[in-house]
Design a protein around this motif. Sequence first.
Motif, PDB file in Angstrom:
ATOM      1  N   ARG A 178     -13.112  13.536 -14.442  1.00  0.00           N
ATOM      2  CA  ARG A 178     -12.947  13.394 -12.997  1.00  0.00           C
ATOM      3  C   ARG A 178     -13.485  12.064 -12.493  1.00  0.00           C
ATOM      4  O   ARG A 178     -12.862  11.402 -11.660  1.00  0.00           O
ATOM      5  N   TRP A 179     -14.673  11.684 -12.961  1.00  0.00           N
ATOM      6  CA  TRP A 179     -15.253  10.431 -12.493  1.00  0.00           C
ATOM      7  C   TRP A 179     -14.438   9.236 -12.967  1.00  0.00           C
ATOM      8  O   TRP A 179     -14.225   8.286 -12.209  1.00  0.00           O
ATOM      9  N   GLN A 180     -13.987   9.259 -14.219  1.00  0.00           N
ATOM     10  CA  GLN A 180     -13.171   8.160 -14.714  1.00  0.00           C
ATOM     11  C   GLN A 180     -11.854   8.069 -13.966  1.00  0.00           C
ATOM     12  O   GLN A 180     -11.387   6.975 -13.629  1.00  0.00           O
ATOM     13  N   THR A 181     -11.243   9.218 -13.694  1.00  0.00           N
ATOM     14  CA  THR A 181      -9.983   9.220 -12.933  1.00  0.00           C
ATOM     15  C   THR A 181     -10.206   8.666 -11.535  1.00  0.00           C
ATOM     16  O   THR A 181      -9.391   7.880 -11.028  1.00  0.00           O
ATOM     17  N   PHE A 182     -11.330   9.049 -10.929  1.00  0.00           N
ATOM     18  CA  PHE A 182     -11.606   8.596  -9.567  1.00  0.00           C
ATOM     19  C   PHE A 182     -11.890   7.095  -9.531  1.00  0.00           C
ATOM     20  O   PHE A 182     -11.348   6.364  -8.693  1.00  0.00           O
ATOM     21  N   SER A 183     -12.762   6.632 -10.441  1.00  0.00           N
ATOM     22  CA  SER A 183     -13.198   5.235 -10.394  1.00  0.00           C
ATOM     23  C   SER A 183     -12.177   4.264 -10.971  1.00  0.00           C
ATOM     24  O   SER A 183     -12.068   3.121 -10.506  1.00  0.00           O
ATOM     25  N   LYS A 184     -11.429   4.685 -11.990  1.00  0.00           N
ATOM     26  CA  LYS A 184     -10.514   3.772 -12.676  1.00  0.00           C
ATOM     27  C   LYS A 184      -9.064   3.868 -12.187  1.00  0.00           C
ATOM     28  O   LYS A 184      -8.281   2.944 -12.382  1.00  0.00           O
ATOM     29  N   VAL A 185      -8.728   4.986 -11.557  1.00  0.00           N
ATOM     30  CA  VAL A 185      -7.342   5.179 -11.135  1.00  0.00           C
ATOM     31  C   VAL A 185      -7.222   5.316  -9.624  1.00  0.00           C
ATOM     32  O   VAL A 185      -6.497   4.564  -8.962  1.00  0.00           O
ATOM     33  N   ILE A 186      -7.955   6.288  -9.050  1.00  0.00           N
ATOM     34  CA  ILE A 186      -7.786   6.592  -7.631  1.00  0.00           C
ATOM     35  C   ILE A 186      -8.283   5.448  -6.746  1.00  0.00           C
ATOM     36  O   ILE A 186      -7.572   5.004  -5.835  1.00  0.00           O
ATOM     37  N   LEU A 187      -9.497   4.955  -6.999  1.00  0.00           N
ATOM     38  CA  LEU A 187     -10.037   3.887  -6.159  1.00  0.00           C
ATOM     39  C   LEU A 187      -9.172   2.621  -6.171  1.00  0.00           C
ATOM     40  O   LEU A 187      -8.912   2.043  -5.108  1.00  0.00           O
ATOM     41  N   PRO A 188      -8.716   2.147  -7.344  1.00  0.00           N
ATOM     42  CA  PRO A 188      -7.812   0.976  -7.308  1.00  0.00           C
ATOM     43  C   PRO A 188      -6.524   1.248  -6.532  1.00  0.00           C
ATOM     44  O   PRO A 188      -6.035   0.360  -5.826  1.00  0.00           O
ATOM     45  N   SER A 205      -6.891   0.803  -2.795  1.00  0.00           N
ATOM     46  CA  SER A 205      -7.310  -0.507  -2.305  1.00  0.00           C
ATOM     47  C   SER A 205      -6.560  -0.969  -1.053  1.00  0.00           C
ATOM     48  O   SER A 205      -7.181  -1.595  -0.178  1.00  0.00           O
ATOM     49  N   PRO A 206      -5.256  -0.701  -0.882  1.00  0.00           N
ATOM     50  CA  PRO A 206      -4.631  -1.095   0.389  1.00  0.00           C
ATOM     51  C   PRO A 206      -5.243  -0.371   1.580  1.00  0.00           C
ATOM     52  O   PRO A 206      -5.431  -0.960   2.645  1.00  0.00           O
ATOM     53  N   THR A 207      -5.574   0.913   1.402  1.00  0.00           N
ATOM     54  CA  THR A 207      -6.220   1.675   2.474  1.00  0.00           C
ATOM     55  C   THR A 207      -7.612   1.129   2.755  1.00  0.00           C
ATOM     56  O   THR A 207      -8.016   0.989   3.917  1.00  0.00           O
ATOM     57  N   THR A 208      -8.340   0.817   1.702  1.00  0.00           N
ATOM     58  CA  THR A 208      -9.684   0.244   1.876  1.00  0.00           C
ATOM     59  C   THR A 208      -9.611  -1.092   2.604  1.00  0.00           C
ATOM     60  O   THR A 208     -10.424  -1.375   3.497  1.00  0.00           O
ATOM     61  N   PHE A 209      -8.636  -1.909   2.234  1.00  0.00           N
ATOM     62  CA  PHE A 209      -8.454  -3.206   2.886  1.00  0.00           C
ATOM     63  C   PHE A 209      -8.187  -3.024   4.381  1.00  0.00           C
ATOM     64  O   PHE A 209      -8.778  -3.709   5.232  1.00  0.00           O
ATOM     65  N   PHE A 261      -8.531 -11.589   4.256  1.00  0.00           N
ATOM     66  CA  PHE A 261      -7.160 -11.783   3.812  1.00  0.00           C
ATOM     67  C   PHE A 261      -7.086 -12.743   2.625  1.00  0.00           C
ATOM     68  O   PHE A 261      -6.226 -12.588   1.752  1.00  0.00           O
ATOM     69  N   ALA A 262      -7.992 -13.717   2.580  1.00  0.00           N
ATOM     70  CA  ALA A 262      -7.933 -14.721   1.515  1.00  0.00           C
ATOM     71  C   ALA A 262      -8.471 -14.216   0.185  1.00  0.00           C
ATOM     72  O   ALA A 262      -7.919 -14.531  -0.866  1.00  0.00           O
ATOM     73  N   PHE A 263      -9.517 -13.393   0.235  1.00  0.00           N
ATOM     74  CA  PHE A 263     -10.189 -13.001  -1.020  1.00  0.00           C
ATOM     75  C   PHE A 263     -10.019 -11.520  -1.339  1.00  0.00           C
ATOM     76  O   PHE A 263      -9.658 -11.164  -2.475  1.00  0.00           O
ATOM     77  N   ILE A 264     -10.268 -10.646  -0.364  1.00  0.00           N
ATOM     78  CA  ILE A 264     -10.211  -9.216  -0.652  1.00  0.00           C
ATOM     79  C   ILE A 264      -8.792  -8.788  -0.957  1.00  0.00           C
ATOM     80  O   ILE A 264      -8.538  -7.978  -1.854  1.00  0.00           O
ATOM     81  N   GLU A 265      -7.803  -9.337  -0.242  1.00  0.00           N
ATOM     82  CA  GLU A 265      -6.420  -8.920  -0.455  1.00  0.00           C
ATOM     83  C   GLU A 265      -5.936  -9.247  -1.870  1.00  0.00           C
ATOM     84  O   GLU A 265      -5.031  -8.608  -2.378  1.00  0.00           O
ATOM     85  N   LYS A 266      -6.562 -10.279  -2.494  1.00  0.00           N
ATOM     86  CA  LYS A 266      -6.147 -10.621  -3.858  1.00  0.00           C
ATOM     87  C   LYS A 266      -6.474  -9.499  -4.828  1.00  0.00           C
ATOM     88  O   LYS A 266      -5.853  -9.398  -5.904  1.00  0.00           O
ATOM     89  N   LYS A 267      -7.442  -8.661  -4.489  1.00  0.00           N
ATOM     90  CA  LYS A 267      -7.822  -7.544  -5.366  1.00  0.00           C
ATOM     91  C   LYS A 267      -7.191  -6.238  -4.949  1.00  0.00           C
ATOM     92  O   LYS A 267      -7.534  -5.187  -5.483  1.00  0.00           O
ATOM     93  N   VAL A 268      -6.271  -6.302  -3.996  1.00  0.00           N
ATOM     94  CA  VAL A 268      -5.587  -5.099  -3.533  1.00  0.00           C
ATOM     95  C   VAL A 268      -4.403  -4.831  -4.438  1.00  0.00           C
ATOM     96  O   VAL A 268      -3.571  -5.720  -4.674  1.00  0.00           O
ATOM     97  N   HIS A 269      -4.289  -3.609  -4.953  1.00  0.00           N
ATOM     98  CA  HIS A 269      -3.204  -3.237  -5.851  1.00  0.00           C
ATOM     99  C   HIS A 269      -2.195  -2.392  -5.072  1.00  0.00           C
ATOM    100  O   HIS A 269      -2.514  -1.288  -4.621  1.00  0.00           O
ATOM    101  N   TYR A 270      -0.982  -2.909  -4.920  1.00  0.00           N
ATOM    102  CA  TYR A 270       0.036  -2.187  -4.177  1.00  0.00           C
ATOM    103  C   TYR A 270       0.898  -1.376  -5.151  1.00  0.00           C
ATOM    104  O   TYR A 270       1.152  -1.809  -6.264  1.00  0.00           O
TER     105      TYR A 270
END
Length: 313
Positions: free
Chosen positions: A219-229, A232-236, A304-313
């Motif tokens: 569960r933790w691996q799924t959450f941290s490695k899959v769900i959170l990435p 990222s658009p929602t977090t942004f 927009f310049a830095f955080i968006e680069k780490k956003v996975h769509y």
Amino acid sequence: MTATQALVVGDTPVASTRAGNSRRRRLRGYGLFALFAFPNLFLILVFAYWPIIQNFYLSFTSWDFISPEPFFIGLSNYTNLFASASFRHVLWVTVVWVVVVVGISLIAGVALASLFSMKLPGTTAVTGIIFAPHVISGAAIAAVWLFIFDPNYGLARMAFDAVGASSPSWVADTNWALPALLIVSIWKGVGFVSIVYLAAMQGLPSDVLEAARLDGAGRWQTFSKVILPLLSPTTFFLVITQTIAAFQAFDIIAVMTGGGPAGSTTTLSWFIYEQAFQRSNVGYSAAGGTVMFVILMIITSLQFAFIEKKVHY
């Protein structure tokens, strides 16, 4: 005249007619766009951009709402602003406010959304209860929390009594006033953050989550490695909106502390109000408003310049 000759002779008028029809369609499209867009653009110019321009102009003047015309004084408001130790303290309080409110709201929001997504018994009711403060007036919430924080009769006193301690004077103590406001602000906004995260989680592709489970991810691996990435658009989106909202926080401060005690809860938004409407120092207030506008522009640009680069769509 043969049929071929007639076709050749008629090419020019037909082409001209088609070109004319195409031009009329484009003009009709531009007209419809202007009809629907220009009223909105006019309202934006009048109620959004013109106040910014007017505020920028007033920041170079001295005015007290009584004088017929503002008096131009150049950069004096800005030099006095940045030379003031009290204004530097206001900036520090604002930084603490924004970082704590946004950071804890995002962490608590994604944690609550994860719990809500499990569809436990009573989840719907709890979700509604947590979201309710977001739609309630900030002034009403502040009035309720003033009673909760009352050191003699408030509900918070019971928690301190349980451990044998005395309840502090939350909003009257310089050491406790800011934490009290932070608690209220986070409590009011975390419901919105959690609902946005919950909606995003419910829209995640199920095949990706299933593939993670088949690969043996816990569960933790799924959450941290899959769900959170994937979130990222929602977090942004939430980082930008919550940062702007935190900078503009006003009603809770106005009702609970009025920027006190001793300026310990004076954020930039309250400073702007205080200077203009309590001290009638409009130019000084406008300079503070311009500083706030520039800070928000810089923060948004960096996001927009830095955080968006780490956003996975």
